[in-house]
Motif scaffolding. Sequence first.
Motif, PDB file in Angstrom:
ATOM      1  N   ALA A  26      30.149  35.405 -94.100  1.00 36.16           N
ATOM      2  CA  ALA A  26      31.484  35.708 -93.574  1.00 36.16           C
ATOM      3  C   ALA A  26      32.562  34.804 -94.186  1.00 36.16           C
ATOM      4  O   ALA A  26      33.683  35.249 -94.453  1.00 36.16           O
ATOM      5  CB  ALA A  26      31.480  35.595 -92.052  1.00 36.16           C
TER       6      ALA A  26
ATOM      7  N   MET B 143      35.149  41.369 -90.485  1.00 33.21           N
ATOM      8  CA  MET B 143      34.645  40.284 -89.639  1.00 33.21           C
ATOM      9  C   MET B 143      33.851  40.862 -88.463  1.00 33.21           C
ATOM     10  O   MET B 143      32.839  40.305 -88.050  1.00 33.21           O
ATOM     11  CB  MET B 143      35.801  39.413 -89.134  1.00 33.21           C
ATOM     12  CG  MET B 143      36.371  38.480 -90.201  1.00 33.21           C
ATOM     13  SD  MET B 143      35.118  37.377 -90.964  1.00 33.21           S
ATOM     14  CE  MET B 143      34.892  38.169 -92.563  1.00 33.21           C
TER      15      MET B 143
ATOM     16  N   TYR C 207      30.452  41.859 -89.718  1.00 34.38           N
ATOM     17  CA  TYR C 207      29.628  40.656 -89.791  1.00 34.38           C
ATOM     18  C   TYR C 207      29.134  40.252 -88.398  1.00 34.38           C
ATOM     19  O   TYR C 207      27.957  39.994 -88.196  1.00 34.38           O
ATOM     20  CB  TYR C 207      30.409  39.488 -90.422  1.00 34.38           C
ATOM     21  CG  TYR C 207      30.295  39.424 -91.925  1.00 34.38           C
ATOM     22  CD1 TYR C 207      29.274  38.706 -92.543  1.00 34.38           C
ATOM     23  CD2 TYR C 207      31.212  40.067 -92.736  1.00 34.38           C
ATOM     24  CE1 TYR C 207      29.164  38.647 -93.929  1.00 34.38           C
ATOM     25  CE2 TYR C 207      31.107  40.023 -94.120  1.00 34.38           C
ATOM     26  CZ  TYR C 207      30.085  39.306 -94.716  1.00 34.38           C
ATOM     27  OH  TYR C 207      29.983  39.248 -96.082  1.00 34.38           O
TER      28      TYR C 207
END
Lengths: 311, 311, 311, 311, 311, 311
Positions: free
Chosen positions: A266, B281, B284
């Motif tokens: 990330a 994000m 993830y």
Amino acid sequence: MRLSELQVGDSFTGFFILKNIRNLVTNTGKPYLACAAADASMMVEAKVWDYAGPIGPADEGKVAKIQGVMQEFKGAPQIKVERIRMASAQDAYDLSDLVPVAPMDRDAAYARVESVIQTMEDPDYKAVCLEFLRRHGDRFKAIPAAKSVHHGFVGGLLMHTSYMLETAEFLSRLYAPIIDRSLLLAGTLLHDFAKMEEFTVSELGMVTEYSTRGQLLGHLVMGAQEAAEVCKLLDVPEQKSVLLQHMLLSHHGQPEYGAAVVPMCAEAELLSYIDNIDARMEIYRENLEKIEPGTFSPRIFALEKRIYNHG
Amino acid sequence: MRLSELQVGDSFTGFFILKNIRNLVTNTGKPYLACAAADASMMVEAKVWDYAGPIGPADEGKVAKIQGVMQEFKGAPQIKVERIRMASAQDAYDLSDLVPVAPMDRDAAYARVESVIQTMEDPDYKAVCLEFLRRHGDRFKAIPAAKSVHHGFVGGLLMHTSYMLETAEFLSRLYAPIIDRSLLLAGTLLHDFAKMEEFTVSELGMVTEYSTRGQLLGHLVMGAQEAAEVCKLLDVPEQKSVLLQHMLLSHHGQPEYGAAVVPMCAEAELLSYIDNIDARMEIYRENLEKIEPGTFSPRIFALEKRIYNHG
Amino acid sequence: MRLSELQVGDSFTGFFILKNIRNLVTNTGKPYLACAAADASMMVEAKVWDYAGPIGPADEGKVAKIQGVMQEFKGAPQIKVERIRMASAQDAYDLSDLVPVAPMDRDAAYARVESVIQTMEDPDYKAVCLEFLRRHGDRFKAIPAAKSVHHGFVGGLLMHTSYMLETAEFLSRLYAPIIDRSLLLAGTLLHDFAKMEEFTVSELGMVTEYSTRGQLLGHLVMGAQEAAEVCKLLDVPEQKSVLLQHMLLSHHGQPEYGAAVVPMCAEAELLSYIDNIDARMEIYRENLEKIEPGTFSPRIFALEKRIYNHG
Amino acid sequence: MRLSELQVGDSFTGFFILKNIRNLVTNTGKPYLACAAADASMMVEAKVWDYAGPIGPADEGKVAKIQGVMQEFKGAPQIKVERIRMASAQDAYDLSDLVPVAPMDRDAAYARVESVIQTMEDPDYKAVCLEFLRRHGDRFKAIPAAKSVHHGFVGGLLMHTSYMLETAEFLSRLYAPIIDRSLLLAGTLLHDFAKMEEFTVSELGMVTEYSTRGQLLGHLVMGAQEAAEVCKLLDVPEQKSVLLQHMLLSHHGQPEYGAAVVPMCAEAELLSYIDNIDARMEIYRENLEKIEPGTFSPRIFALEKRIYNHG
Amino acid sequence: MRLSELQVGDSFTGFFILKNIRNLVTNTGKPYLACAAADASMMVEAKVWDYAGPIGPADEGKVAKIQGVMQEFKGAPQIKVERIRMASAQDAYDLSDLVPVAPMDRDAAYARVESVIQTMEDPDYKAVCLEFLRRHGDRFKAIPAAKSVHHGFVGGLLMHTSYMLETAEFLSRLYAPIIDRSLLLAGTLLHDFAKMEEFTVSELGMVTEYSTRGQLLGHLVMGAQEAAEVCKLLDVPEQKSVLLQHMLLSHHGQPEYGAAVVPMCAEAELLSYIDNIDARMEIYRENLEKIEPGTFSPRIFALEKRIYNHG
Amino acid sequence: MRLSELQVGDSFTGFFILKNIRNLVTNTGKPYLACAAADASMMVEAKVWDYAGPIGPADEGKVAKIQGVMQEFKGAPQIKVERIRMASAQDAYDLSDLVPVAPMDRDAAYARVESVIQTMEDPDYKAVCLEFLRRHGDRFKAIPAAKSVHHGFVGGLLMHTSYMLETAEFLSRLYAPIIDRSLLLAGTLLHDFAKMEEFTVSELGMVTEYSTRGQLLGHLVMGAQEAAEVCKLLDVPEQKSVLLQHMLLSHHGQPEYGAAVVPMCAEAELLSYIDNIDARMEIYRENLEKIEPGTFSPRIFALEKRIYNHG
């Protein structure tokens, strides 16, 4: 007084950078010097008639003192030089008059970078960052981030990096559960450090070319190599060293944009976006100031499109 | 008790969503019901032997009360159902046990969105935002942001939008000289509103399909159309209306990712990056929790790569 | 008399469009006017010596009366202007001498378009088409279909659309079982109407630029918006309105060619092919007349290749 | 009676094509035959218990007479075969019950093709076309145009070609000034003739595979070679022979779609569009009949998208 | 004496190729001839003042005898011609002084090609090769392999092919178990033979243009056609003929690089690599000699990158 | 005796690799072991009824002694295991019966590699090569060059590298004037050495996975890092070190195939072709032996096409 402020007919004396220097001969066999004189505002073609030296191509990119008159030739400005000599150590002129400089307080920005590093929780990544600043801090403050595309001015790399650190800091808090803040900040600080070695920088601090090493290895790989070396020196655990190298190797996001590997964690993913955002916003900033409000720019090469200034 | 917590041999009673319902017949000619029972933790194949109705395909996606035993068939879990009936209005069960819900306080997030809108300097963009919230606020709080890829849970659109507003707020300050903060915030708030119309949402709040209108026009164009209509209604100047529509039409960044036009002002450019960052994000986040620290995920379709959990 | 017919040494008087106007000064300090004079046949550089005004950049694209001599400078033709003044309302000149005009009878073509619309079976699509013609019929007859690529002349949009309607009519019969003829004809008629708003058109009817609105929204989205609005006004059922908008939004066929959505019904698929065919045939027509039979053209930018004139 | 009309429990007798034939043994050691039985409506798995031959893999794709009962196994239909034998010359069954056939009068279509050829102005191109029909007319009437994608049925090539000739005829008149009608019609007629040699066709007229020659050379190159040969035989001028070969070699439009060269004259350009249009319209036709009005298809491989049936 | 060795002020007499010939008139009305004079070392602009003919555009690409003085105009060399006449059959000059010639012994190279063919095990492929040499051997020795990119000099095709044969010979032994050596050698020898027909070659042996046939069919298809014809003539089995044609049709490797079909046997795969390697090595050779050791070239169009001379 | 040689009904005893091990329970509650048994010829599903351990998932990839009978289940072979135990150090079995091994004499190949290195003219590159062999020679002889695609067998890396060295040697002589032979040979030898670190290799020498470091950095960057380190250790001049690193970093040729930088010298260019050729020829070799002469393979994933065995 800047070149961009001179009118046709104005006489002037000042310091300028010499570019594109050629020793030529007229049809009637007389030697003359053709070159361009540049300051931070613009570049103007110049002619020194009846001139046989000593100034020549070897003086490319250096500063000269020029006395001349602004004229016009085929619709473009041209300087008729009356006197010219190379500048010496005794001459007093201001660098920022001659080359573009980052529009910010560089010392304050550098201090802010240092203080962000001090807040890093992970002692290993922090130590690596401090070692990099110790080694390269001075040049980091000075060099441009590019030859032209964006941040192509003195202090450009510092400006680019410090803006990115702000965003990295913000996003590491917004996505805290999945982000190792120290890793993201370390990767952000170091992502372009190897540009110092990738570029050939002129006496005046501008990028003139890419170095051989820079072209054959690229700043991503060079940066990862120094990161690996510093990590080994400081006994950083292998796992952290590999992650930090991965940040640097992948920060261009996609292989076709130069990434040696694709981002696979990330933090690496974020870094490539943060880099892109700051680069693009700077391209907008540099171009918007040239566009009349309510109109479009010509096609901008680095963006592959025209942009609009809504004023 | 969640399905994922049951062991082979466990008996249980509870409420579950029915999926993939088929009324079948065994080799010996006896009718039975094959379906899947799902809650927020997982989905398990189920068999109701000697069952001829009334439950059938028309009950797809609805809630039933099931008493059964967890078994195993060919290495996969399977429920042997002993009793089954559709849930009625009198039944008490908790929605969030059955469908995935955004991991956040939705009321607080919505209040925060409203308060950010209140700080907008431009009265026109602000009025448009308030009108959109007035029209669609309730559904905005409830629907997912996607069928699966990311934010595919109740409250997903609100979560996605509120995170993006944080980043938009931050970047509008960092790049203040070239960013119209009100425009960026308005575009961010409204960018996916038309997903409410693009999706077909089940009784339980999950996206089941795309609507005809949604597929033929797309949420970018539908969003821009409603923005244009609201702007006209509120007498917003044409120039602002066009800019706001441009934000919505271009927020996918590139034509090949669905943008109707490419971003041509700094706010539109930023919006497409902010959207991407939050989407990635979240992908993830949703995947990292399934990956053992120190290992890689299988290939993730939406990212076109494997990712690493450095733990 | 056309510019392309003049020989070096010829004197002439006539009306021409002024382009690229600059008020300059010679090396010896005398003011002069540099510009280009254009008619429908070609554009030639022109010089007006000892001229200090009033003509200047503000007269770009307007018509002037010029008396001059055709000369040659560095192998290219150049006009030495002897007298020049801007044209006034009293001057009698023929527009089609100055700007290129569609090689067809525009009134007849327009009448044919109207009569095709009258044959449409579906009263809703027909009503929408008639309303569009009522609103924009005059400009539809006049404007070019592009700045340059193809149909870049007065009446270009009408010519392009009327040819396409012929093909749409034909194919709607060949593939009758799967084609809604009215929908195909309506989409074809309206597909480029919003170009009227996308272009900035000069006094003389030529496209000079794209409008701000045109660039930020695109003619596909603008067209769909007006279609939606007209449908609402005329109480056209939602389903038909959405299909018609889909035709306009998808008519570029592929996202990378600018389609906001990909064609998802047979009529939309056909429309994108019909559009392409007519555009390409016109590019061939415009270029073939410049190519010697039995030879190849230079590379044609819009086709990304050379073409052959087999004579 | 077609397979698709049988219910579970129905007994039947009929002729079917055998596919996917395997001689197997049960867990208890008894031999049985597993295969699929197909007619023009569908394909169903079949089992012949206690069967040791003579039918086996060598009978793949041939016709057998089957008496059996329709059953269901794991939710899918399955035939329990009671009697089976291969069909013989004496058996009377209708080909069009077993394999899909073009939905048109093939004799009429062929006659129409011949009559269009008779109208060709250019005697050379006409002679070439007639020679090709003389050589291959019978197979041209019979073979499919593809293995599956579109026109994958008996008479498919004729149907595809005859529709394309209609459009070619129409467009050659609309764009008459730049189109050599005879060249366009000849190229259209012959563009896929070499598919006869590219495919391996089963006894029943379906494409089963590509031939070695077909895969190593491709039908574009094979078609051009025969065109060149026929032109030489008939003393067609070299220039015309080259143009006709160019039509065949370029008719896929783009190298990435298999074109050996890109179209470089207007007729070749048109041919590639006409081919595409007819292929796509047929894909729509074949799929639309399987889609409920008002709904979308699943993703269609050959179109790389879903399509909508607006009913 | 070569043009590249002349200094400003030098007088000279010699034979040169005339290019870019224009009969022009000065501002004062006097006729003159503008052209360029070229030899194998470089091309220089030339002016013949007060000259009205007979030399003109029809003499493009032919040889003239020129007496003149080397001068400089705007920093570039320019010849002031004092006397000029076209060369006649009686004039003695050396072709290799005027046009670039392959840096090798062409007779030896040709003999080596012939002796390699003699070693071919397969009598059919060998016979085809010998027939091609018999038909085209003389031109094969003479023509360039390209207009410019690489091997663009007299004897270029022979040099390219003979180097490739060396590599083909080597690899056919290294990968002997899967390579039919005769097929690989035959494909290599013949792969570019049709370039003789694809190019228009000047009197002096340089490629000036592509032929109509060459552009409409391409040298891959033309080569395969002649291979098919020769195979039929020599009663080569069909299977071998098809494989040999496949080699020629696929030797560009990928459709986007012009391959009519993709390589589908190991020999065809190898041929495309061998072709690429020799082309690229020659581009390196031609460019490296212009690059200072330790520096990079400018961007090389054919390689789409800069290259480094490590000296 | 190999698995591929067993018939249904055959009893056998032997050593096999266990894969895909699962401890399961039947419907009636009895434990059993499901796994696959593999040797170098094939992999077969196996069942051990009434088996509760000790063998389980932890034994994945290890060798066991099995006594069983070959049966068939749903048309696929299946082993009914009668006795099973893990192999111990005392058991005598031959590695090459269990895993595929390079079809060559590995000792001879290694000796040949060493002797080629001994001929290198440049003492620096030679010293680097010898140091790499000293460090990694043993594993270099043993490991596969890939998980599957090509050379996925014991000794695969040695086989791949030694074939490439032959070609490098040959081409360095053919293009001698522009090739530094030592640099090309060194780059060829070392190009894939870091695969030893990129792969996770099983006890039996097969690649089972990629290492974390291998995935985050890639074997190109890891190889360049070790090359840099060894060069520093041996005092190799910086210029040579950079060139050698460039060879390793660029050997995939294009960024989209994983190259960290594009090849910028002739040796790096050649290396990427040599690598490709050997990889492709090995893919052909491994596949051709499975294809009947005169037929085509199914689509081969690594080649993105079908290939033809002309026999």
